[in-house]
Write a protein that holds these residues in place. Structure first.
Motif, PDB file in Angstrom:
ATOM      1  N   PHE A 146       0.920   1.680  -6.932  1.00  0.00           N
ATOM      2  CA  PHE A 146       1.455   0.838  -8.002  1.00  0.00           C
ATOM      3  C   PHE A 146       2.285  -0.307  -7.430  1.00  0.00           C
ATOM      4  N   SER A 147       3.188   0.022  -6.524  1.00  0.00           N
ATOM      5  CA  SER A 147       4.080  -1.007  -5.965  1.00  0.00           C
ATOM      6  C   SER A 147       3.296  -2.058  -5.198  1.00  0.00           C
ATOM      7  N   CYS A 148       2.347  -1.610  -4.399  1.00  0.00           N
ATOM      8  CA  CYS A 148       1.568  -2.558  -3.601  1.00  0.00           C
ATOM      9  C   CYS A 148       0.694  -3.435  -4.487  1.00  0.00           C
ATOM     10  N   ASP A 149       0.203  -2.881  -5.588  1.00  0.00           N
ATOM     11  CA  ASP A 149      -0.588  -3.675  -6.527  1.00  0.00           C
ATOM     12  C   ASP A 149       0.274  -4.773  -7.140  1.00  0.00           C
ATOM     13  N   CYS A 154       1.426  -5.384   1.197  1.00  0.00           N
ATOM     14  CA  CYS A 154       2.136  -4.212   1.718  1.00  0.00           C
ATOM     15  C   CYS A 154       1.930  -4.071   3.221  1.00  0.00           C
ATOM     16  N   LYS A 155       1.813  -5.216   3.914  1.00  0.00           N
ATOM     17  CA  LYS A 155       1.626  -5.180   5.368  1.00  0.00           C
ATOM     18  C   LYS A 155       2.805  -4.511   6.067  1.00  0.00           C
ATOM     19  N   PHE A 164       6.252   0.655   9.350  1.00  0.00           N
ATOM     20  CA  PHE A 164       5.185   1.655   9.453  1.00  0.00           C
ATOM     21  C   PHE A 164       5.742   3.004   9.907  1.00  0.00           C
ATOM     22  N   LEU A 165       6.672   2.968  10.866  1.00  0.00           N
ATOM     23  CA  LEU A 165       7.257   4.209  11.391  1.00  0.00           C
ATOM     24  C   LEU A 165       8.576   4.530  10.719  1.00  0.00           C
ATOM     25  N   PRO A 166       8.866   5.785  10.418  1.00  0.00           N
ATOM     26  CA  PRO A 166       7.978   6.933  10.606  1.00  0.00           C
ATOM     27  C   PRO A 166       6.804   6.902   9.633  1.00  0.00           C
ATOM     28  N   ASN A 167       5.643   7.324  10.114  1.00  0.00           N
ATOM     29  CA  ASN A 167       4.416   7.277   9.332  1.00  0.00           C
ATOM     30  C   ASN A 167       4.353   8.475   8.377  1.00  0.00           C
ATOM     31  N   HIS A 172       7.095   5.422   3.464  1.00  0.00           N
ATOM     32  CA  HIS A 172       6.292   4.287   3.000  1.00  0.00           C
ATOM     33  C   HIS A 172       6.496   4.027   1.513  1.00  0.00           C
ATOM     34  N   ALA A 173       6.495   5.099   0.734  1.00  0.00           N
ATOM     35  CA  ALA A 173       6.698   4.941  -0.707  1.00  0.00           C
ATOM     36  C   ALA A 173       8.066   4.331  -0.989  1.00  0.00           C
ATOM     37  N   SER A 174       9.093   4.812  -0.321  1.00  0.00           N
ATOM     38  CA  SER A 174      10.451   4.313  -0.568  1.00  0.00           C
ATOM     39  C   SER A 174      10.582   2.837  -0.221  1.00  0.00           C
ATOM     40  N   VAL A 175       9.942   2.418   0.864  1.00  0.00           N
ATOM     41  CA  VAL A 175      10.002   1.016   1.275  1.00  0.00           C
ATOM     42  C   VAL A 175       9.439   0.108   0.190  1.00  0.00           C
TER      43      VAL A 175
END
Length: 212
Positions: A146-149, A154-155, A164-167, A172-175
């Motif tokens: 949803f966020s990336c859309d 979302c690079k 990207f890290l930690p993977n 990732h969702a929080s970012v």
């Protein structure tokens, strides 16, 4: 974990000055009097989460709440279990910000990790939006999609990106949830994600990734 949450042997005045002036993530001198909770940072490693569980349980003397059959056993993840006992320790020790440091692997939030978002607006505060520690993989994936859309880019969380890290899904969702929250005007309803998010007072950034 003997030095978690800052050594209590250091004078109180020094602790207050440190939490107010430090460039580190925990910058709030005292959360007493507020409805606040302590949870693990989304970027915390398994080693950090395990250490936080061990320290908190050693101090609390009883961690049946996160053991199998306990009310907070599910979801059976280190992130969730660590957040539960870190918050119990934080509450038991008096809800001071230095009791929610855990060597900079914790966040203070004013959203109840067990309930829906009840705060009408967080504008004007230094606040960030992150995923709840109890979020399922399905919820985290949906929040990323949803966020990336909405963000169209979302690079930042893709391989080679700054965050990207930690993977991990929760990092990732929080970012990207936080990016969406900021871009939409930092209203609390932009940090709900079907009750799978928290508004935190502590900067979730880590050494590699700066949250917007």
């Amino acid at each position: 974990m003997a030095k978690s949450a800052l050594s209590l042997s250091i004078p109180l005045l020094f602790l207050l000055l440190l939490s107010l002036n430090s460039e580190g993530p925990l910058k709030h001198a005292d959360a007493k009097g507020n409805s606040t909770w302590c949870v693990a940072k989304p970027s915390s490693s398994d080693a950090e989460l395990t250490a936080n569980i061990n320290f908190s349980c050693d101090q609390l003397k009883d961690c049946k709440v996160i053991q199998e059959g306990g009310p907070c056993f599910l979801p059976n993840t280190l992130m969730h279990h660590a957040s539960v006992v870190m918050n119990l320790y934080y509450k038991q020790m008096g809800q001071n910000s230095w009791n929610c440091d855990f060597i900079s692997s914790a966040l203070i939030t004013f959203t109840d990790p067990k309930g829906p978002l009840k705060h009408a607006n967080a504008k004007g505060n230094r606040s960030w939006c992150v995923a709840k520690p109890s979020s399922s993989d399905a919820e985290l994936t949906a929040n990323i999609n949803f966020s990336c859309d909405q963000l169209k880019d979302c690079k930042l969380i893709q391989e080679g990106g700054q965050c990207f890290l930690p993977n991990t899904l929760i990092h990732h969702a929080s970012v990207v949830m936080n990016l969406y929250y900021k871009q939409m005007g930092q209203n609390s309803w932009n940090c709900d994600f079907i009750s799978s998010a928290l508004i935190t007072l502590t900067d979730p950034s880590n050494d590699c990734c700066t949250y917007a």
